[in-house]
Enzyme design. Structure first.
Site, mmCIF file in Angstrom:
data_model
loop_
_atom_site.group_PDB
_atom_site.id
_atom_site.type_symbol
_atom_site.label_atom_id
_atom_site.label_comp_id
_atom_site.label_asym_id
_atom_site.label_seq_id
_atom_site.Cartn_x
_atom_site.Cartn_y
_atom_site.Cartn_z
ATOM 1 N N CYS A 94 3.866 -12.981 -0.462
ATOM 2 C CA CYS A 94 3.067 -14.171 -0.759
ATOM 3 C C CYS A 94 3.882 -15.267 -1.438
ATOM 4 O O CYS A 94 3.486 -16.433 -1.430
ATOM 5 C CB CYS A 94 1.889 -13.796 -1.645
ATOM 6 S SG CYS A 94 0.758 -12.588 -0.918
ATOM 7 N N ALA A 134 -3.359 -8.874 -0.850
ATOM 8 C CA ALA A 134 -2.364 -8.079 -1.568
ATOM 9 C C ALA A 134 -3.006 -7.125 -2.577
ATOM 10 O O ALA A 134 -2.609 -5.955 -2.677
ATOM 11 C CB ALA A 134 -1.370 -8.997 -2.278
ATOM 12 N N ALA A 194 0.826 -1.211 0.000
ATOM 13 C CA ALA A 194 0.000 0.000 0.000
ATOM 14 C C ALA A 194 0.857 1.257 0.000
ATOM 15 O O ALA A 194 0.582 2.215 -0.725
ATOM 16 C CB ALA A 194 -0.933 -0.009 1.208
#
Length: 446
Positions: A42, A299, A11
């Protein structure tokens, strides 16, 4: 305008890059407490599965790119400890222990989430790990290689825990999975959960259900993980019981908290202070099905929210519609996908849920590669709305779920979805796609 961002991952850096594109002359400062930014967390289990894998390959953009190409004042090793909304100031310490303070016109809190760690005896032993940051990944990888680990225990069976079952098995490590619930993935229907559990068992994962870990004891290079009724030995432990939003800075600054203790934001990502924004795993969101606040860290949501904050502070109208909770992951050759509400979620939200579970096939049965696929679909008896879908199978379920996610965003009824013109050709789907089979069966129950 001085735009200050706390946090340099999805972000935060998405907001910084977008703000620079929107406003080439804006002063932008990013304060990141670690030495890593803009990386794909991830992907860490998949790097760990590869003996030659390099954690640093997960870094999408280096600090130099942001500083030199985008003109962003990126400060690594800067841990913010306090936000003063009235003085428009953030303060903290850098990696050398020196105090700093930065004044802002607009502030984005993008502090993400933190791995949950139960404070049981032994949780702080050097053999016990979490997998959240890139440094966590480096430590796990180094430990496996230096100690030549052959036996590991994973406590928890969420996305990361199950992905790490595969990663460690790929490295020749025997895995003991310790779960305090009586089943794997309790949000799945039993038929779907059993498919996942069978896949784990076939790969040699030892599963311990209903086992609450009480302590971890070190005996040289060996650990005993002790539950209520039994102890298990291992050479390392991975705590994978979930994450929690990092909202403490906002709380201490007097900002409102929302779902699950995340920072409460409106549809423009503003907190209870109009010049302070929050985005990513530290912030809550609106659910597209219920319209209620939820905390679902993902995500794509983080990256999209970062863009939205940058747009809003540079004068573009923003209204985030929300999230459906769409998620996918794989365990060996089994794909698990979900979007929307479970029956339990729907009931709590005030719906009158009806559910079906169907077994279909991923392709025409006469085509090589056709595999069973299980679909769990939930609808509302009163309105007929589609509320949620989960899928388990071994042939592209992670892609199929997107059709259901779009249907939820469009607030479609089950009857509408059942008439959707989904693609058909024998190598890709039966005439009646598994999602359509489930929708037709659900219509009968509705």
């Amino acid at each position: 305008m001085h735009f200050v961002i706390i946090g340099g991952d999805a972000a935060g850096m998405s907001a910084a890059s977008r703000a620079r594109r929107n406003a080439p002359d804006m002063k932008i400062t990013v304060l990141e407490m670690t030495q890593d930014i803009s990386y794909s967390a991830c992907s860490m289990p998949y790097v760990l599965a590869d003996e030659e894998g390099d954690m640093d390959a997960l870094i999408m953009r280096t600090p130099a790119v942001f500083r030199e190409k985008h003109g962003i004042d990126l400060r690594l090793g800067h841990k913010v400890e306090d936000i003063d909304p009235e003085a428009r100031r953030v303060s903290g310490r850098d990696s050398e222990g020196k105090n700093f303070e930065v004044f802002f016109d607009k502030l984005l809190i993008a502090t993400g989430s933190a791995a949950s760690m139960p404070l049981i005896p032994g949780h702080d032993l050097p053999h016990v790990f979490v997998l959240k940051s890139l440094d966590d990944g480096r430590r796990v990888k180094a430990f496996i290689e230096e100690k030549r680990v052959k036996k590991a225990a994973i406590i928890g069976a969420g996305y990361i825990g199950l992905e790490m079952c595969e990663a460690l098995t790929e490295r020749g490590i025997t895995v003991q999975l310790i779960r305090n619930a009586p089943e794997i993935l309790p949000w799945l229907a039993p038929e779907l959960s059993l498919v996942v559990e069978k896949a784990l068992g076939e790969k040699g994962i030892l599963i311990n259900h209903g086992c609450t870990t009480e302590r971890i004891e070190a005996h040289g290079s060996r650990l005993d993980i002790c539950c209520t009724e039994a102890c298990f030995d291992a050479e390392m432990v991975l705590m994978a019981i979930g994450v929690r939003p990092s909202g403490f800075l906002a709380k201490n600054a007097g900002l409102e908290l929302g779902a699950a203790g995340a920072i409460a934001v409106n549809r423009s990502l503003q907190t209870s202070h109009p010049d302070i924004y929050a985005a990513g795993d530290c912030a809550d969101a609106y659910h597209v099905v219920t319209g209620e606040k939820v905390w679902i860290p993902m995500a794509l949501t983080a990256n999209r929210a970062g863009w939205a904050v940058a747009d809003h502070i540079t004068g573009k109208p923003v209204r985030m519609e929300g999230v459906a909770g769409t998620g996918v992951f794989k365990i060996f050759d089994v794909e698990v996908a979900r979007t929307g509400l479970t029956v339990q979620d729907a009931r709590k939200a005030g719906f009158d849920p009806v559910e079906v579970v169907v077994k279909s096939y991923s392709r025409a049965k006469t085509v090589a590669g056709s595999r069973p696929v299980w679909v769990q679909m939930v609808g509302d008896r009163q309105s007929g709305r589609l509320l949620g879908v989960s899928m388990v199978g071994k042939d592209n379920e992670a892609r199929r779920i997107n059709a259901a996610a779009v249907a939820l965003h469009a607030r479609m009824r089950v009857a509408d979805f059942s008439t959707a013109d989904l693609a058909y050709a024998p190598p890709f789907s039966p005439v009646w796609d598994p999602l359509l089979v489930a929708a037709n069966q659900l219509l009968k129950k509705l």
